[in-house]
Design a protein around this motif. Structure first.
Motif, mmCIF file in Angstrom:
data_model
loop_
_atom_site.group_PDB
_atom_site.id
_atom_site.type_symbol
_atom_site.label_atom_id
_atom_site.label_comp_id
_atom_site.label_asym_id
_atom_site.label_seq_id
_atom_site.Cartn_x
_atom_site.Cartn_y
_atom_site.Cartn_z
ATOM 1 N N ASP A 1 0.819 -1.215 0.000
ATOM 2 C CA ASP A 1 0.000 0.000 0.000
ATOM 3 C C ASP A 1 0.854 1.268 0.000
ATOM 4 N N ASP A 2 0.223 2.346 -0.464
ATOM 5 C CA ASP A 2 0.676 3.739 -0.280
ATOM 6 C C ASP A 2 1.715 4.227 -1.283
ATOM 7 N N ILE B 1 -1.822 5.330 -4.406
ATOM 8 C CA ILE B 1 -2.461 6.608 -4.076
ATOM 9 C C ILE B 1 -2.297 7.556 -5.256
ATOM 10 N N HIS C 1 -5.519 9.570 0.313
ATOM 11 C CA HIS C 1 -5.280 8.740 1.499
ATOM 12 C C HIS C 1 -5.379 9.591 2.763
ATOM 13 N N PRO D 1 -8.312 3.283 2.714
ATOM 14 C CA PRO D 1 -7.249 3.712 3.620
ATOM 15 C C PRO D 1 -7.502 3.260 5.047
ATOM 16 N N HIS E 1 3.803 -2.278 3.035
ATOM 17 C CA HIS E 1 3.853 -0.946 2.428
ATOM 18 C C HIS E 1 5.189 -0.766 1.711
ATOM 19 N N THR F 1 7.089 1.673 1.323
ATOM 20 C CA THR F 1 7.402 3.031 1.774
ATOM 21 C C THR F 1 8.663 3.113 2.627
#
Length: 217
Positions: A34-35, A60, A88, A125, A179, A181
């Motif tokens: 995600d993200d 996103i 998000h 989210p 994630h 990230t």
């Protein structure tokens, strides 16, 4: 119970979501991130390629604006792209149905403009669901994807603890939430593939795991 239903997507309290392949007879799992896209996504992609694995990336919209080439590369490598709203926002759970529709639709539009595909998969989210989100999904016709194994990689800083959490909870048919990230998650992903190979697990895409379409025709 209603409040718990808002924060626990796996209850399917407000809407139906896919969380795993139930009663799987095979040692298969799906990895989801995600993200993104972010500056860390290319390293995640490299690790996946090295291990001949594909994953699903819930993206996103505002991140796609920053890193369109990374999204193109992700798609070109055969990974699935899903919708994770445009902003998000932490206020997403308080948005009206129409505002949520706009968040989802605008993200589908920028994904289509970038890779010429319209995702059918949506992950809300924070995994938050409520009647407004359920109404929005009834309008956009997305399939909602939850998870059966939440890594907590945005909360747990210790890589060994993070790896131990994920590896101890892996089960046939599970959907893993991570994630793209941080380098921390990438480091743990490398360890995870060693574990998966040792335990004879195969990583498959969500369309294979769940037998669903992932893009609009």
């Amino acid at each position: 119970m209603t409040i718990f239903g808002v924060f626990e997507i796996r209850l399917n309290y407000f809407l139906k979501a896919f969380h795993q392949q139930k009663n799987s007879q095979q040692k298969i799992i799906s990895l989801t991130f995600d993200d993104g896209p972010t500056e860390f996504t290319p390293r995640i992609l490299d690790i996946l390629e090295k291990n001949h694995a594909k994953a699903t990336f819930f993206c996103i919209g505002k991140q796609i604006e920053k890193y369109p080439e990374i999204l193109r590369n992700t798609s070109n490598l055969g990974h699935i792209i899903g919708n994770h709203t445009f902003h998000h926002s932490s206020k997403n759970g308080f948005y009206s149905s129409q505002k949520i529709v706009e968040e989802i639709s605008s993200t589908n539009e920028i994904i289509f403009d970038t890779i010429n595909l319209k995702p059918k998969l949506f992950r809300p989210p924070f995994g938050i669901t409520n009647p407004h989100i359920a109404d929005a999904i009834s309008q956009t016709k997305h399939d909602v994807i939850g998870w059966s194994l939440r890594s907590l990689d945005t909360i747990i800083d210790d890589e060994q603890k993070l790896f131990d959490r994920i590896s101890s909870k892996i089960k046939p048919g599970c959907i893993v939430l991570m994630h793209d990230t941080s380098d921390k998650t990438a480091n743990v992903l490398e360890q995870l593939f060693v574990f998966l190979q040792k335990e004879n697990y195969k990583v498959v895409l969500l369309d294979e795991l769940l037998k669903i379409d992932v893009y609009e025709n």
